[in-house]
Design a protein around this motif. Structure first.
Motif, PDB file in Angstrom:
ATOM      1  N   ARG A  28     -26.383  -4.270 -34.776  1.00 44.69           N
ATOM      2  CA  ARG A  28     -27.481  -4.515 -35.710  1.00 44.69           C
ATOM      3  C   ARG A  28     -28.155  -3.200 -36.122  1.00 44.69           C
ATOM      4  O   ARG A  28     -28.637  -3.063 -37.262  1.00 44.69           O
ATOM      5  CB  ARG A  28     -28.500  -5.458 -35.083  1.00 44.69           C
TER       6      ARG A  28
ATOM      7  N   GLU B 223     -34.854 -10.102 -42.873  1.00 51.16           N
ATOM      8  CA  GLU B 223     -33.668  -9.945 -42.024  1.00 51.16           C
ATOM      9  C   GLU B 223     -33.316  -8.478 -41.845  1.00 51.16           C
ATOM     10  O   GLU B 223     -32.991  -8.040 -40.736  1.00 51.16           O
ATOM     11  CB  GLU B 223     -32.490 -10.701 -42.627  1.00 51.16           C
TER      12      GLU B 223
ATOM     13  N   ASP C  79     -33.440  -6.021 -38.418  1.00 46.64           N
ATOM     14  CA  ASP C  79     -32.378  -5.094 -38.000  1.00 46.64           C
ATOM     15  C   ASP C  79     -32.947  -3.705 -37.730  1.00 46.64           C
ATOM     16  O   ASP C  79     -32.539  -3.023 -36.778  1.00 46.64           O
ATOM     17  CB  ASP C  79     -31.295  -5.011 -39.073  1.00 46.64           C
TER      18      ASP C  79
END
Length: 333
Positions: free
Chosen positions: A60, A294, A298
């Motif tokens: 990630r 999102e 990360d």
């Protein structure tokens, strides 16, 4: 006795190769083999979990860093909502390390002193109540410490900050321009209070394991109580104190809610420890995760990977220090 009977006696049976291997492994019974398998499996499972965590964080983090328009290590900004995104961990790394160092500088000497007092100076009727109170401090939730720090500690820090500014402000490190005491020094003091019970309890148990013969031998040679502590107790428990300090440092590095409640965050590195502002990895993740996109999550995971690496390095350094001083280990005493 007839020598012919001795000569005709069959030779003792030799263990088979499989039996020798089981004996060498120390697992000759079914229960031993089951326990050996469970313990070995637990160790392997732990390594697998650690590898899975590291792999997830790395994957990630790579996704986020590859789209970062700034330098991830040196950028003084955290803005993942623009296009292209710009974020970096310079301020977070500085704040995490500085606040943890302040906490350790304050907590370790005080914790060791309390542990020595409880084991060698305190009357028997006081040891139990004091140890009980310290155990209670270790059980207090982080958010309670944070609320206490914001409502009680911060207002009462103004006097200390004024004194530091008057006498040490010329250094620049303790200069104060006024305002709320929501600074790195306040966070470090709060973290010191939080990790003090951990270091104290572990150090106390280590000092209690000092062989009585060591202390009696030092007393027989004419040593005072302090000389007994300096020559027999502290060398014996040195590796244990280092381990306790690393446990406390691990909590200080990863503390979230208390820091987020007390600190006034910004993305500037302040020369003075008394200036409000700064940030830490855990505080930044806690304050931004709920509203992050999102991609923003990360980016926060990427900062979590850095904290993960720092923690591993700290623990590795502690193991190396203990290994170098293994002659002082209680197991080898």
């Amino acid at each position: 006795m007839d020598t012919t009977q001795i000569a005709d006696a069959p030779p003792p049976t030799q263990p088979t190769t499989a039996e020798q291997k089981r004996a060498a492994r120390g697992a000759t019974r079914p229960g031993d083999r089951i326990f050996l398998g469970l313990s070995r499996g637990s160790g392997i499972l732990l390594l697998v979990i650690m590898a899975a965590i590291a792999g997830f964080l790395t994957y990630r983090a790579v996704l986020a860093i590859s789209k970062d328009d700034g330098n991830f290590l040196t950028t003084f900004e955290w803005n993942t909502g623009v296009n292209p995104p710009v974020f970096g961990i310079a301020v977070l790394a500085y704040g995490t390390i500085v606040s943890s160092i302040i906490a350790m500088v304050i907590a370790v000497p005080v914790s060791v002193a309390i542990a020595l007092f409880l084991t060698h100076y305190a009357p028997r009727r006081l040891r139990g109540p004091i140890a009980y109170v310290i155990d209670l401090l270790a059980a207090v939730p982080s958010i309670v410490y944070g609320l206490w720090g914001a409502l009680v500690l911060v207002p009462y820090m103004n006097g200390l900050f004024g004194w530091l500014n008057d006498y040490l402000g010329w250094t620049g490190v303790f200069s104060w321009q006024g305002g709320a005491a929501r600074s790195m020094l306040t966070v470090g003091i709060l973290l010191a209070i939080m990790i003090l019970p951990i270091i104290t309890n572990v150090s106390r148990e280590v000092f209690r394991q000092v062989p009585q013969m060591h202390e009696e031998a030092a007393l027989a040679l004419g040593a005072t109580r302090w000389e007994v502590i300096r020559m027999a107790v502290i060398p014996f428990g040195r590796s244990g104190v280092i381990s306790a300090s690393m446990l406390g440092l691990g909590r200080a590095l990863g503390e979230t809610m208390a820091v987020a409640t007390v600190l006034s965050p910004d993305f500037l590195i302040h020369t003075s420890l008394l200036d409000p502002g700064g940030g830490t990895f855990a505080q930044n993740i806690a304050s931004k995760f709920s509203e992050a996109t999102e991609f923003g999550r990360d980016a926060l995971i990427a900062s979590g990977l850095v904290l993960f690496v720092i923690t591993l390095l700290v623990n590795g350094a502690a193991r190396a220090i203990i290994a170098r001083r293994k002659e002082y280990s209680g197991a080898n005493a």
